[in-house]
Design a protein around this motif. Sequence first.
Motif, mmCIF file in Angstrom:
data_model
loop_
_atom_site.group_PDB
_atom_site.id
_atom_site.type_symbol
_atom_site.label_atom_id
_atom_site.label_comp_id
_atom_site.label_asym_id
_atom_site.label_seq_id
_atom_site.Cartn_x
_atom_site.Cartn_y
_atom_site.Cartn_z
ATOM 1 N N MET A 1 12.271 73.767 49.544
ATOM 2 C CA MET A 1 13.204 72.775 50.584
ATOM 3 C C MET A 1 13.318 73.234 51.981
ATOM 4 N N ALA A 2 13.265 72.385 52.808
ATOM 5 C CA ALA A 2 13.421 72.685 54.097
ATOM 6 C C ALA A 2 14.503 71.910 54.471
ATOM 7 N N TYR A 3 15.627 72.426 54.943
ATOM 8 C CA TYR A 3 16.893 71.805 55.362
ATOM 9 C C TYR A 3 16.863 71.746 56.881
ATOM 10 N N LEU B 1 0.620 69.455 38.815
ATOM 11 C CA LEU B 1 0.678 68.462 39.893
ATOM 12 C C LEU B 1 1.861 68.949 40.793
ATOM 13 N N THR B 2 1.749 68.431 42.289
ATOM 14 C CA THR B 2 2.485 68.648 43.181
ATOM 15 C C THR B 2 3.224 67.441 43.831
ATOM 16 N N PHE B 3 4.536 67.328 43.576
ATOM 17 C CA PHE B 3 5.264 66.212 44.499
ATOM 18 C C PHE B 3 5.751 66.673 45.811
ATOM 19 N N GLU B 4 5.785 65.714 46.542
ATOM 20 C CA GLU B 4 6.315 65.953 47.978
ATOM 21 C C GLU B 4 7.313 64.933 48.379
ATOM 22 N N TYR B 5 8.295 65.556 49.159
ATOM 23 C CA TYR B 5 9.651 64.359 49.501
ATOM 24 C C TYR B 5 10.068 64.773 50.578
ATOM 25 N N ILE B 6 10.561 63.530 50.996
ATOM 26 C CA ILE B 6 11.185 63.437 52.612
ATOM 27 C C ILE B 6 12.596 63.025 52.484
ATOM 28 N N ILE B 7 13.523 63.566 52.815
ATOM 29 C CA ILE B 7 14.831 63.056 53.086
ATOM 30 C C ILE B 7 15.198 62.623 54.414
ATOM 31 N N GLU B 8 15.429 61.165 54.315
ATOM 32 C CA GLU B 8 15.933 60.459 55.835
ATOM 33 C C GLU B 8 17.011 59.953 55.847
ATOM 34 N N ASP B 9 17.465 59.511 57.026
ATOM 35 C CA ASP B 9 18.544 58.687 57.263
ATOM 36 C C ASP B 9 18.042 57.431 57.471
ATOM 37 N N GLN B 10 18.436 56.363 56.573
ATOM 38 C CA GLN B 10 17.907 54.992 56.250
ATOM 39 C C GLN B 10 17.973 54.149 57.731
ATOM 40 N N ASP B 11 18.919 54.665 58.546
ATOM 41 C CA ASP B 11 19.344 53.681 59.683
ATOM 42 C C ASP B 11 18.358 54.026 60.931
ATOM 43 N N THR B 12 18.397 55.393 61.214
ATOM 44 C CA THR B 12 17.696 56.107 61.997
ATOM 45 C C THR B 12 16.404 56.696 62.073
ATOM 46 N N GLY B 13 15.932 56.963 60.582
ATOM 47 C CA GLY B 13 14.695 57.400 60.485
ATOM 48 C C GLY B 13 14.701 58.935 60.635
ATOM 49 N N ALA B 14 16.032 59.559 60.962
ATOM 50 C CA ALA B 14 15.705 61.158 61.250
ATOM 51 C C ALA B 14 15.509 61.640 59.794
ATOM 52 N N VAL B 15 14.777 62.602 60.034
ATOM 53 C CA VAL B 15 14.334 63.589 58.904
ATOM 54 C C VAL B 15 15.444 64.541 58.636
ATOM 55 N N LEU B 16 16.002 64.557 57.426
ATOM 56 C CA LEU B 16 17.004 65.418 57.034
ATOM 57 C C LEU B 16 16.469 66.606 56.169
ATOM 58 N N THR C 1 12.641 68.367 53.952
ATOM 59 C CA THR C 1 11.186 67.918 53.334
ATOM 60 C C THR C 1 11.233 68.730 52.179
ATOM 61 N N ALA C 2 10.528 68.398 51.049
ATOM 62 C CA ALA C 2 10.425 69.384 50.032
ATOM 63 C C ALA C 2 9.304 69.322 49.226
ATOM 64 N N GLU C 3 9.058 70.356 48.450
ATOM 65 C CA GLU C 3 7.741 70.118 47.494
ATOM 66 C C GLU C 3 8.192 70.725 46.064
ATOM 67 N N THR C 4 7.674 70.166 45.110
ATOM 68 C CA THR C 4 7.874 70.646 43.784
ATOM 69 C C THR C 4 6.538 70.709 42.838
ATOM 70 N N VAL C 5 6.177 71.842 42.364
ATOM 71 C CA VAL C 5 4.887 71.959 41.668
ATOM 72 C C VAL C 5 5.517 71.764 40.117
ATOM 73 N N MET C 6 4.994 70.852 39.479
ATOM 74 C CA MET C 6 5.042 70.717 38.030
ATOM 75 C C MET C 6 4.058 70.880 37.197
ATOM 76 N N VAL C 7 4.367 71.536 36.192
ATOM 77 C CA VAL C 7 3.526 71.791 35.230
ATOM 78 C C VAL C 7 3.447 70.847 33.909
ATOM 79 N N ALA C 8 2.094 70.418 33.523
ATOM 80 C CA ALA C 8 2.163 69.619 32.476
ATOM 81 C C ALA C 8 2.496 70.397 31.052
ATOM 82 N N TYR C 9 3.477 69.786 30.416
ATOM 83 C CA TYR C 9 3.976 70.711 29.336
ATOM 84 C C TYR C 9 4.354 69.956 27.987
ATOM 85 N N ASP C 10 4.026 70.528 26.942
ATOM 86 C CA ASP C 10 4.342 69.955 25.560
ATOM 87 C C ASP C 10 5.554 70.672 25.143
#
Length: 140
Positions: A63-65, A89-104, A106-115
Amino acid sequence: MKKFNLYVPILVRYGDLDPQWHVNNSRFVTFIEQARFEYLVKAGLWDGKDFFDLGLIVADQHMAYLGQITFNQRIHVGVGITRIGNKSLTFEYIIEDQDTGAVLATAETVMVAYDYHEHVSIPVPAERRQKISQFEGREF
C-alpha cells in the motif's frame, strides 16, 4: 493511472478514525479488502456466502499512502485484476476522493488460488480465468 471497471464507494465511519482525526492506515487495507470482495461477487467468482468456496488466499500486499482521508469524505476504491499466473493473480487498487479525483492511496494484492478443504495452493481454474477475462474485457 489505470481506470478500473469497478469502483466501490466507501462510507468513512467515525470508528475508522484515529487520534489524529484522519482514517487510520489499517482501515485503508480494510477498504481495499471490501472492494476486492465486491469484485469477486460482481465478476461471478464467488457467491459471497461460503468462504470455503472463496478459492483465494492473500500472499502479498503493498500500500502506498498518498493522502489523508477524513470523516465524511466521499471516497471510492477502484479495483481490478491485472495479472494472472499459474497459481496466483494480482489485484490493483486506487483509493480516490469521489469529488476531486485526488488519489489518496494505491495498492496491490497478490492472491494465490487455494483449496480451503485440502489446505493447498492450486492452479487458477480455467473457469475463473475466463470470468476474469470477461469482466476485465481482455484475455489473460
